[in-house]
Design an enzyme around this catalytic site. Structure first.
Site, PDB file in Angstrom:
ATOM      1  N   GLY A   1      93.053  19.664  94.529  1.00 52.33           N
ATOM      2  CA  GLY A   1      91.820  19.637  95.306  1.00 52.33           C
ATOM      3  C   GLY A   1      91.803  20.690  96.398  1.00 52.33           C
ATOM      4  O   GLY A   1      90.775  21.343  96.639  1.00 52.33           O
ATOM      5  N   ASP A   2      92.953  20.876  97.056  1.00 49.62           N
ATOM      6  CA  ASP A   2      93.050  21.902  98.096  1.00 49.62           C
ATOM      7  C   ASP A   2      92.842  23.289  97.501  1.00 49.62           C
ATOM      8  O   ASP A   2      92.205  24.161  98.100  1.00 49.62           O
ATOM      9  CB  ASP A   2      94.424  21.846  98.780  1.00 49.62           C
ATOM     10  CG  ASP A   2      94.769  20.447  99.271  1.00 49.62           C
ATOM     11  OD1 ASP A   2      93.849  19.705  99.641  1.00 49.62           O
ATOM     12  OD2 ASP A   2      95.961  20.107  99.273  1.00 49.62           O
TER      13      ASP A   2
END
Length: 303
Positions: free
Chosen positions: A248-249
């Site tokens: 996600g990052d």
């Protein structure tokens, strides 16, 4: 310049073994130690895809020095505020089941918080700030309600990667991007999402509350970008998931870097999906070569 803010960084200590036997001595097969924290992950991917950035937040002790040295070795600029206690260590056990043991983080004093505020208040409208992850318990996530408006007053854009109420609170400051996953979206609105039409409906509610762009990541079901002008669906890419932690990052980094550069949401989505997917299929954050290879597989449809 893109800045990333990680209020509670870590050393991510990755331990690999076939099986964990509780109550017994376990011997690992291999291990790695990485500079960790959501904003730091964003910085590392931004640097790999060619976007200079500055990492800031709080670091302390020998563990903090490890984190900073690792970032500097990758060519990332740093502007951290020193705290008195050690930066935390997060243990991530990769066995037949994946288990995490996360540290609490250091106490941050009022004076140290004010020093970070001075850093952030010196930005300009040419800057973009990525706020990501939870704050140390000594501050609480409500501290973002002080830091985000401080940045917005400088004219800089903000990207907010939070969950739950912290995400909802951030919408008052018109973030350039928020990226909840489909399960977080369900939790925010207290609903069960049945299909992509439902996902788009509630993503548009987040847009209506103030976000400029919303990405809903759906793991093996792809990702949905909702903008005021259009909705785009990125098809899932097949592969073996090795690293769900930083995916996600990485998606946030890919979208932010490309959007700041080109202002093209479609191209930004493609880079976000490429970065996120490549990291999901890697042991650590993805390499630039694997990201470029994955980018060639990204397929996006306008809805």
């Amino acid at each position: 310049m893109i800045y990333t803010v990680t209020l509670n960084p870590s050393i991510d200590f990755i331990v690999r073994l076939d099986h964990v036997e509780t109550g017994s001595v376990n011997r690992m097969d291999s291990d790695d130690k990485f500079a960790g924290g959501k904003g730091i992950n964003v910085s590392r991917i931004l640097q790999r895809i060619g976007y200079d950035n500055t990492a800031t937040g709080f670091l302390g002790g020998f563990t903090g020095k490890f984190v900073e040295d690792g970032l500097v070795a990758e060519g990332i600029k740093t502007q951290f505020v020193a705290v008195d206690q050690d930066t935390r260590i997060n243990v991530k056990i990769k066995a037949d089941q994946e288990t995490e043991i996360n540290g609490a983080g250091p106490d941050v004093t009022t004076a140290q918080l004010e020093e970070l505020k001075r850093v952030l208040s010196g930005l300009s409208a040419d800057d973009t700030v990525v706020f990501a992850g939870s704050a140390p318990a000594s501050l609480g996530n409500q501290v973002y309600n002080e830091l985000i408006p401080l940045v917005r007053e400088t004219g800089a854009q903000v990207v907010c990667d939070f969950e739950g109420q912290t995400l909802l609170d951030s919408l008052a400051y018109q973030p350039l991007l928020v990226k909840p996953n489909n399960h977080e979206l369900e939790a925010i609105f207290g609903v069960e999402l049945n299909g992509i039409d439902d996902v788009e409906t509630y993503a548009r509610q987040i847009l209506a509350k103030g976000a400029q762009n919303v990405i809903i990541s759906m793991a093996g079901d792809g990702a949905l970008l909702v903008t005021p002008e259009a909705t785009y669906f990125a098809k899932p890419i097949k592969g073996v998931v090795k690293n769900s932690v930083g995916a996600g990052d990485s998606m946030v980094a890919g979208f932010t870097g490309e959007f700041v550069h080109s202002k093209d949401p479609l191209e930004a989505l493609k880079w976000g999906v490429a970065c996120g997917t490549a990291t999901a299929f890697s042991d650590d954050l993805a390499s630039i070569d694997f990201i470029k290879e994955t980018y060639q597989q990204v397929e996006v449809e306008k809805r």
